[in-house]
Design a protein around this motif. Structure first.
Motif, PDB file in Angstrom:
ATOM      1  N   PRO A  36       0.216  -1.231  -0.048  1.00 33.26           N
ATOM      2  CA  PRO A  36      -0.155  -0.054  -0.128  1.00 33.26           C
ATOM      3  C   PRO A  36       1.032   0.999   0.669  1.00 33.26           C
ATOM      4  O   PRO A  36       0.483   2.419  -0.619  1.00 33.26           O
ATOM      5  CB  PRO A  36      -0.604   0.223   1.273  1.00 33.26           C
ATOM      6  N   GLY A  37       2.087   1.359   0.951  1.00 35.13           N
ATOM      7  CA  GLY A  37       2.991   2.213  -0.070  1.00 35.13           C
ATOM      8  C   GLY A  37       3.435   2.732  -0.909  1.00 35.13           C
ATOM      9  O   GLY A  37       4.315   3.590  -0.581  1.00 35.13           O
ATOM     10  N   LEU A  38       3.066   1.973  -1.720  1.00 33.21           N
ATOM     11  CA  LEU A  38       3.985   1.930  -2.859  1.00 33.21           C
ATOM     12  C   LEU A  38       2.775   3.085  -3.905  1.00 33.21           C
ATOM     13  O   LEU A  38       2.706   4.313  -4.886  1.00 33.21           O
ATOM     14  CB  LEU A  38       3.884   0.963  -3.668  1.00 33.21           C
ATOM     15  N   GLY A  39       1.662   3.428  -3.273  1.00 31.21           N
ATOM     16  CA  GLY A  39       0.693   3.544  -3.890  1.00 31.21           C
ATOM     17  C   GLY A  39       0.052   3.874  -4.975  1.00 31.21           C
ATOM     18  O   GLY A  39      -0.354   4.576  -5.782  1.00 31.21           O
ATOM     19  N   ILE A  40       0.540   2.647  -5.660  1.00 29.70           N
ATOM     20  CA  ILE A  40       0.226   2.236  -6.875  1.00 29.70           C
ATOM     21  C   ILE A  40      -1.428   1.159  -6.852  1.00 29.70           C
ATOM     22  O   ILE A  40      -1.751   0.688  -5.911  1.00 29.70           O
ATOM     23  CB  ILE A  40       1.090   1.087  -7.389  1.00 29.70           C
ATOM     24  N   SER A  41      -2.208   2.119  -7.397  1.00 30.40           N
ATOM     25  CA  SER A  41      -3.680   1.231  -8.150  1.00 30.40           C
ATOM     26  C   SER A  41      -3.120   0.202  -9.450  1.00 30.40           C
ATOM     27  O   SER A  41      -2.590  -0.151 -10.200  1.00 30.40           O
ATOM     28  CB  SER A  41      -4.730   2.364  -8.362  1.00 30.40           C
ATOM     29  N   ASN A  56      -0.595   1.322 -12.343  1.00 32.20           N
ATOM     30  CA  ASN A  56      -0.874   2.464 -12.559  1.00 32.20           C
ATOM     31  C   ASN A  56      -0.762   3.358 -13.257  1.00 32.20           C
ATOM     32  O   ASN A  56      -0.052   3.002 -14.212  1.00 32.20           O
ATOM     33  CB  ASN A  56       0.220   2.619 -12.125  1.00 32.20           C
ATOM     34  N   PRO A  57      -2.303   3.220 -13.971  1.00 32.55           N
ATOM     35  CA  PRO A  57      -2.590   3.092 -15.669  1.00 32.55           C
ATOM     36  C   PRO A  57      -1.915   4.356 -15.983  1.00 32.55           C
ATOM     37  O   PRO A  57      -2.436   4.913 -16.762  1.00 32.55           O
ATOM     38  CB  PRO A  57      -4.262   3.104 -15.340  1.00 32.55           C
ATOM     39  N   ASN A  80       1.499  -8.556  -9.115  1.00 35.35           N
ATOM     40  CA  ASN A  80       1.178  -7.724  -8.164  1.00 35.35           C
ATOM     41  C   ASN A  80       2.157  -7.175  -7.675  1.00 35.35           C
ATOM     42  O   ASN A  80       2.384  -5.945  -8.246  1.00 35.35           O
ATOM     43  CB  ASN A  80      -0.011  -7.851  -7.384  1.00 35.35           C
ATOM     44  N   ALA A  81       2.914  -7.934  -7.096  1.00 33.53           N
ATOM     45  CA  ALA A  81       3.969  -6.963  -6.154  1.00 33.53           C
ATOM     46  C   ALA A  81       5.682  -6.676  -6.729  1.00 33.53           C
ATOM     47  O   ALA A  81       6.027  -5.599  -7.038  1.00 33.53           O
ATOM     48  CB  ALA A  81       4.420  -8.074  -5.267  1.00 33.53           C
ATOM     49  N   TYR A  82       6.011  -7.706  -7.571  1.00 37.13           N
ATOM     50  CA  TYR A  82       6.751  -6.999  -8.760  1.00 37.13           C
ATOM     51  C   TYR A  82       6.799  -6.158  -9.768  1.00 37.13           C
ATOM     52  O   TYR A  82       7.270  -5.273 -10.132  1.00 37.13           O
ATOM     53  CB  TYR A  82       6.858  -8.209  -9.261  1.00 37.13           C
ATOM     54  N   GLY A  83       5.168  -6.305 -10.257  1.00 41.38           N
ATOM     55  CA  GLY A  83       4.854  -4.849 -10.989  1.00 41.38           C
ATOM     56  C   GLY A  83       4.578  -3.387 -10.549  1.00 41.38           C
ATOM     57  O   GLY A  83       5.274  -2.901 -11.324  1.00 41.38           O
ATOM     58  N   ALA A  87       6.413  -0.831 -11.486  1.00 39.90           N
ATOM     59  CA  ALA A  87       5.552   0.088 -11.424  1.00 39.90           C
ATOM     60  C   ALA A  87       5.914   2.218 -11.021  1.00 39.90           C
ATOM     61  O   ALA A  87       6.142   3.193 -11.619  1.00 39.90           O
ATOM     62  CB  ALA A  87       4.328   0.356 -11.564  1.00 39.90           C
ATOM     63  N   ALA A  88       5.947   1.362  -9.499  1.00 43.09           N
ATOM     64  CA  ALA A  88       6.597   3.017  -8.084  1.00 43.09           C
ATOM     65  C   ALA A  88       8.082   3.666  -9.059  1.00 43.09           C
ATOM     66  O   ALA A  88       8.086   4.844  -8.988  1.00 43.09           O
ATOM     67  CB  ALA A  88       6.288   2.617  -7.259  1.00 43.09           C
ATOM     68  N   GLY A  89       9.037   2.627  -9.404  1.00 48.57           N
ATOM     69  CA  GLY A  89      10.266   3.068  -9.226  1.00 48.57           C
ATOM     70  C   GLY A  89      10.425   3.737 -10.488  1.00 48.57           C
ATOM     71  O   GLY A  89      10.665   4.440 -10.688  1.00 48.57           O
ATOM     72  N   ALA A  90       9.813   3.469 -11.360  1.00 47.72           N
ATOM     73  CA  ALA A  90       9.994   3.969 -12.378  1.00 47.72           C
ATOM     74  C   ALA A  90       8.584   4.659 -13.250  1.00 47.72           C
ATOM     75  O   ALA A  90       9.043   5.378 -14.570  1.00 47.72           O
ATOM     76  CB  ALA A  90       9.815   3.098 -13.801  1.00 47.72           C
TER      77      ALA A  90
END
Length: 287
Positions: A36-41, A56-57, A80-83, A87-90
């Protein structure tokens, strides 16, 4: 799908039912949780009539990620987790297609699905696309790239491969010397037989290591030093270098097959993800 793309792909073929043993192994690919801390939907959608999970659309670069599993296992939800980490890093949109699996849907069904999703993404937006995958998914990503080079569609901005299975002849000497037991010659041969069901092992869309790699985009290859697929990774690196195409090969010492997925909290996994993020960002301004 454009006429050129369609003509470059072999026709679909009937398959055979999966076995109870394979069904049990498939059930082990459980969904993973997004931090949840990544803020990725995330959202489930269809792209080119293929079910896809999109993380992360609103990302500024698209990663079309093709999951591993020997062409016969795996799911978008297992990534989910890896993707989400990528998504968050890039700041990337990650598209995970639910491509058809063998033995019910042998080669080239999964390739048809992956090509269709790629072409729709390329048609719908000018956003750079990085093709990516692990194990069989890495082979599928390379096969999609070969297909784009044979046709007239926009080519990917980058190719990112983890533990890539690129040669289904499985003749590399590393199969005889690798200490990793996760992806052995016997495992590879069983998966190959379920996937090919009589299709030739040396078809460049089956074994993209054998293709002409002229026109390939800049590529990042990661492979564990303990695994049998070091030979596949070295072969593609050598070919790309021969074509004067930028390629970074990272051999992670003492690591086995798809280590960032199996041991995501390890220092080696974190280092691999960080390298992927740098690569994706380097391709984010490319078309």
């Amino acid at each position: 799908m454009s006429t050129t793309m369609h003509e470059s792909l072999p026709p679909l073929r009937p398959g055979r039912p999966s076995s109870p043993e394979l069904d049990g192994r498939r059930a082990m690919f459980a969904p993973t949780e997004i931090d949840p801390g990544l803020g990725i939907s995330s959202e489930a959608t269809e792209i080119a009539d293929i079910e896809c999970l999109v993380l992360n659309p609103e990302g500024s670069v698209t990663i079309l990620y093709l999951h591993g599993g020997g062409y016969r296992m795996g799911s978008p939800e297992a990534y989910n987790a890896y993707g989400a980490t990528l998504a968050a890093g890039a700041d990337a949109r990650v598209v995970l297609p639910r491509y058809r699996l063998a033995p019910e849907n042998p080669f080239p069904a999964g390739l048809h699905d992956a090509v269709a999703v790629y072409l729709e993404l390329a048609r719908a937006s000018d956003t750079p696309i990085v093709l990516a995958g692990d194990s069989a998914g890495a082979g599928l990503a390379a096969a999609v790239t070969v297909t784009m080079c044979l046709g007239d569609a926009r080519r990917p901005a980058g190719l990112m491969l983890m533990s890539p299975w690129l040669d289904l002849r499985c003749s590399s000497p590393f199969y005889g010397t690798a200490s990793d037991v996760f992806f052995t010659r016997d495992t590879a041969a069983s998966a190959r037989d379920d996937y090919l069901q009589g299709a030739p092992q040396d078809d460049v869309l089956v074994s993209p290591l054998l293709a002409d790699h002229a026109g390939f985009p800049p590529t990042l290859i990661q492979v564990g030093g303990d695994e049998a697929l070091v030979g596949d990774a070295l072969g593609l690196t050598t070919s790309l270098a021969g074509h004067n195409i930028g390629c970074t090969l990272e051999v992670l010492a003492d690591q086995g097959h798809t280590w960032p997925l199996i041991q995501p909290e390890s220092a080696a996994a974190r280092a691999s993800v960080e390298s992927c993020v740098r690569f994706i960002r380097s391709r984010s301004s490319s078309g």
